[in-house]
Design a protein around this motif. Structure first.
Motif, PDB file in Angstrom:
ATOM      1  N   MET A 132     -34.422 -18.500-123.536  1.00 46.23           N
ATOM      2  CA  MET A 132     -33.525 -18.052-122.495  1.00 46.23           C
ATOM      3  C   MET A 132     -32.067 -18.363-122.882  1.00 46.23           C
ATOM      4  SD  MET A 132     -33.314 -19.093-118.508  1.00 46.23           S
ATOM      5  CE  MET A 132     -34.040 -17.761-117.623  1.00 46.23           C
ATOM      6  N   ARG A 133     -31.835 -19.556-123.449  1.00 43.34           N
ATOM      7  CA  ARG A 133     -30.481 -19.955-123.829  1.00 43.34           C
ATOM      8  C   ARG A 133     -29.875 -18.958-124.816  1.00 43.34           C
ATOM      9  NH1 ARG A 133     -28.096 -22.975-127.941  1.00 43.34           N
ATOM     10  NH2 ARG A 133     -26.242 -24.110-127.296  1.00 43.34           N
ATOM     11  N   LYS A 134     -30.665 -18.590-125.831  1.00 42.45           N
ATOM     12  CA  LYS A 134     -30.190 -17.649-126.845  1.00 42.45           C
ATOM     13  C   LYS A 134     -29.828 -16.312-126.203  1.00 42.45           C
ATOM     14  CE  LYS A 134     -31.419 -15.481-131.193  1.00 42.45           C
ATOM     15  NZ  LYS A 134     -32.431 -15.319-132.236  1.00 42.45           N
ATOM     16  N   SER A 135     -30.641 -15.847-125.288  1.00 40.41           N
ATOM     17  CA  SER A 135     -30.375 -14.583-124.595  1.00 40.41           C
ATOM     18  C   SER A 135     -29.076 -14.648-123.800  1.00 40.41           C
ATOM     19  CB  SER A 135     -31.527 -14.227-123.659  1.00 40.41           C
ATOM     20  OG  SER A 135     -32.696 -14.019-124.391  1.00 40.41           O
ATOM     21  N   LEU A 136     -28.840 -15.770-123.137  1.00 41.21           N
ATOM     22  CA  LEU A 136     -27.614 -15.929-122.360  1.00 41.21           C
ATOM     23  C   LEU A 136     -26.377 -15.975-123.258  1.00 41.21           C
ATOM     24  CD1 LEU A 136     -28.739 -18.458-119.616  1.00 41.21           C
ATOM     25  CD2 LEU A 136     -28.148 -16.032-119.317  1.00 41.21           C
ATOM     26  N   ILE A 137     -26.492 -16.640-124.402  1.00 38.64           N
ATOM     27  CA  ILE A 137     -25.371 -16.690-125.343  1.00 38.64           C
ATOM     28  C   ILE A 137     -25.040 -15.282-125.839  1.00 38.64           C
ATOM     29  CG2 ILE A 137     -24.680 -17.470-127.650  1.00 38.64           C
ATOM     30  CD1 ILE A 137     -26.218 -20.094-127.039  1.00 38.64           C
ATOM     31  N   ILE A 138     -26.057 -14.532-126.202  1.00 43.48           N
ATOM     32  CA  ILE A 138     -25.847 -13.155-126.671  1.00 43.48           C
ATOM     33  C   ILE A 138     -25.216 -12.308-125.580  1.00 43.48           C
ATOM     34  CG2 ILE A 138     -27.052 -11.043-127.382  1.00 43.48           C
ATOM     35  CD1 ILE A 138     -29.041 -12.916-128.886  1.00 43.48           C
ATOM     36  N   LEU A 139     -25.723 -12.424-124.361  1.00 46.34           N
ATOM     37  CA  LEU A 139     -25.188 -11.664-123.234  1.00 46.34           C
ATOM     38  C   LEU A 139     -23.717 -12.016-122.980  1.00 46.34           C
ATOM     39  CD1 LEU A 139     -25.709  -9.675-120.908  1.00 46.34           C
ATOM     40  CD2 LEU A 139     -26.426 -11.637-119.525  1.00 46.34           C
ATOM     41  N   CYS A 140     -23.377 -13.293-123.010  1.00 44.92           N
ATOM     42  CA  CYS A 140     -21.997 -13.727-122.790  1.00 44.92           C
ATOM     43  C   CYS A 140     -21.073 -13.215-123.892  1.00 44.92           C
ATOM     44  CB  CYS A 140     -21.912 -15.243-122.697  1.00 44.92           C
ATOM     45  SG  CYS A 140     -22.577 -15.886-121.153  1.00 44.92           S
ATOM     46  N   CYS A 141     -21.541 -13.258-125.122  1.00 45.39           N
ATOM     47  CA  CYS A 141     -20.737 -12.758-126.243  1.00 45.39           C
ATOM     48  C   CYS A 141     -20.480 -11.258-126.095  1.00 45.39           C
ATOM     49  CB  CYS A 141     -21.437 -13.042-127.562  1.00 45.39           C
ATOM     50  SG  CYS A 141     -21.424 -14.771-128.035  1.00 45.39           S
ATOM     51  N   GLN A 142     -21.515 -10.532-125.729  1.00 45.43           N
ATOM     52  CA  GLN A 142     -21.358  -9.085-125.542  1.00 45.43           C
ATOM     53  C   GLN A 142     -20.387  -8.793-124.401  1.00 45.43           C
ATOM     54  OE1 GLN A 142     -25.486  -8.055-124.969  1.00 45.43           O
ATOM     55  NE2 GLN A 142     -25.741  -7.476-127.121  1.00 45.43           N
ATOM     56  N   ALA A 143     -20.515  -9.524-123.303  1.00 40.37           N
ATOM     57  CA  ALA A 143     -19.636  -9.306-122.148  1.00 40.37           C
ATOM     58  C   ALA A 143     -18.181  -9.620-122.498  1.00 40.37           C
ATOM     59  CB  ALA A 143     -20.102 -10.164-120.974  1.00 40.37           C
ATOM     60  N   GLU A 144     -17.961 -10.721-123.197  1.00 35.68           N
ATOM     61  CA  GLU A 144     -16.592 -11.073-123.563  1.00 35.68           C
ATOM     62  C   GLU A 144     -16.013 -10.059-124.546  1.00 35.68           C
ATOM     63  OE1 GLU A 144     -13.965 -14.793-125.190  1.00 35.68           O
ATOM     64  OE2 GLU A 144     -15.817 -15.169-124.093  1.00 35.68           O
ATOM     65  N   GLY A 145     -16.837  -9.579-125.463  1.00 34.04           N
ATOM     66  CA  GLY A 145     -16.390  -8.551-126.403  1.00 34.04           C
ATOM     67  C   GLY A 145     -15.987  -7.278-125.687  1.00 34.04           C
ATOM     68  N   LEU A 146     -16.773  -6.879-124.694  1.00 31.60           N
ATOM     69  CA  LEU A 146     -16.443  -5.679-123.919  1.00 31.60           C
ATOM     70  C   LEU A 146     -15.178  -5.882-123.088  1.00 31.60           C
ATOM     71  CD1 LEU A 146     -20.019  -4.588-122.799  1.00 31.60           C
ATOM     72  CD2 LEU A 146     -18.520  -3.417-124.444  1.00 31.60           C
ATOM     73  N   LEU A 147     -15.013  -7.078-122.522  1.00 31.42           N
ATOM     74  CA  LEU A 147     -13.803  -7.382-121.758  1.00 31.42           C
ATOM     75  C   LEU A 147     -12.567  -7.277-122.654  1.00 31.42           C
ATOM     76  CD1 LEU A 147     -12.288  -8.415-119.219  1.00 31.42           C
ATOM     77  CD2 LEU A 147     -12.793 -10.728-120.025  1.00 31.42           C
ATOM     78  N   GLU A 148     -12.651  -7.866-123.845  1.00 30.20           N
ATOM     79  CA  GLU A 148     -11.512  -7.811-124.774  1.00 30.20           C
ATOM     80  C   GLU A 148     -11.221  -6.380-125.202  1.00 30.20           C
ATOM     81  OE1 GLU A 148     -11.518 -10.472-128.069  1.00 30.20           O
ATOM     82  OE2 GLU A 148     -11.852 -12.237-126.813  1.00 30.20           O
ATOM     83  N   LEU A 149     -12.265  -5.613-125.495  1.00 32.06           N
ATOM     84  CA  LEU A 149     -12.065  -4.225-125.895  1.00 32.06           C
ATOM     85  C   LEU A 149     -11.424  -3.419-124.776  1.00 32.06           C
ATOM     86  CD1 LEU A 149     -12.370  -1.914-127.904  1.00 32.06           C
ATOM     87  CD2 LEU A 149     -14.707  -1.594-127.054  1.00 32.06           C
ATOM     88  N   GLU A 150     -11.915  -3.593-123.568  1.00 30.24           N
ATOM     89  CA  GLU A 150     -11.365  -2.862-122.419  1.00 30.24           C
ATOM     90  C   GLU A 150      -9.899  -3.227-122.192  1.00 30.24           C
ATOM     91  OE1 GLU A 150     -11.418  -0.087-119.410  1.00 30.24           O
ATOM     92  OE2 GLU A 150     -13.031  -0.501-120.808  1.00 30.24           O
ATOM     93  N   PHE A 151      -9.587  -4.510-122.238  1.00 32.62           N
ATOM     94  CA  PHE A 151      -8.207  -4.935-121.994  1.00 32.62           C
ATOM     95  C   PHE A 151      -7.306  -4.518-123.147  1.00 32.62           C
ATOM     96  CE2 PHE A 151      -4.555  -7.652-121.511  1.00 32.62           C
ATOM     97  CZ  PHE A 151      -4.322  -7.553-120.155  1.00 32.62           C
ATOM     98  N   ALA A 152      -7.795  -4.622-124.382  1.00 30.38           N
ATOM     99  CA  ALA A 152      -6.999  -4.215-125.542  1.00 30.38           C
ATOM    100  C   ALA A 152      -6.699  -2.721-125.476  1.00 30.38           C
ATOM    101  CB  ALA A 152      -7.730  -4.566-126.834  1.00 30.38           C
ATOM    102  N   THR A 153      -7.691  -1.938-125.071  1.00 30.38           N
ATOM    103  CA  THR A 153      -7.481  -0.493-124.922  1.00 30.38           C
ATOM    104  C   THR A 153      -6.434  -0.223-123.839  1.00 30.38           C
ATOM    105  OG1 THR A 153      -9.742  -0.081-125.645  1.00 30.38           O
ATOM    106  CG2 THR A 153      -8.641   1.700-124.464  1.00 30.38           C
ATOM    107  N   PHE A 154      -6.491  -0.959-122.740  1.00 28.32           N
ATOM    108  CA  PHE A 154      -5.472  -0.856-121.685  1.00 28.32           C
ATOM    109  C   PHE A 154      -4.089  -1.154-122.256  1.00 28.32           C
ATOM    110  CE2 PHE A 154      -2.965  -3.698-118.905  1.00 28.32           C
ATOM    111  CZ  PHE A 154      -2.493  -2.762-117.986  1.00 28.32           C
TER     112      PHE A 154
END
Length: 112
Positions: A1-23
């Motif tokens: 479960m821990r590994k899944s949460l780490i992957i999910l958090c990394c993906q979410a932060e990557g998407l947040l950065e991409l969205e804000f950078a595109t803005f």
């Protein structure tokens, strides 16, 4: 479960950065608006910590720094370059070519 949460958090932060950078690429003077990023304060603290570690180990003003994994919004290297290592040339690299393309729109190559 821990590994899944780490992957999910990394993906979410990557998407947040991409969205804000595109803005940022769509507004004038993107470098003047970095502080609008929700985690900007965290990046300031991180850059201060990283510079402190470099400084303690004798790396004060290197001529060049390669920053690997810089993301579409290379905040750490921007903060390091603007606040700590003003005479240092930074090269930012990311495995994701799309991230590199967006980052170049925020920090054009000629001012790195």
């Amino acid at each position: 479960m821990r590994k899944s949460l780490i992957i999910l958090c990394c993906q979410a932060e990557g998407l947040l950065e991409l969205e804000f950078a595109t803005f940022l690429t769509k507004i004038p003077h993107p470098l003047n608006n970095l502080n609008l990023f929700p985690y900007y304060g965290n990046y300031i603290k991180l850059a201060n910590l990283e510079y402190g570690i470099l400084n303690v180990n004798g790396v004060v003003q290197p001529k060049k720094v390669a920053f690997v994994g810089s993301s579409p919004m290379p905040l750490t290297s921007i903060i390091m370059a603007s606040q700590h290592m003003k005479s240092t040339h930074f090269d930012n690299f990311d495995i994701d070519e799309a991230a590199n393309d967006v980052a170049l729109k925020i920090v054009p190559f000629d001012i790195c």
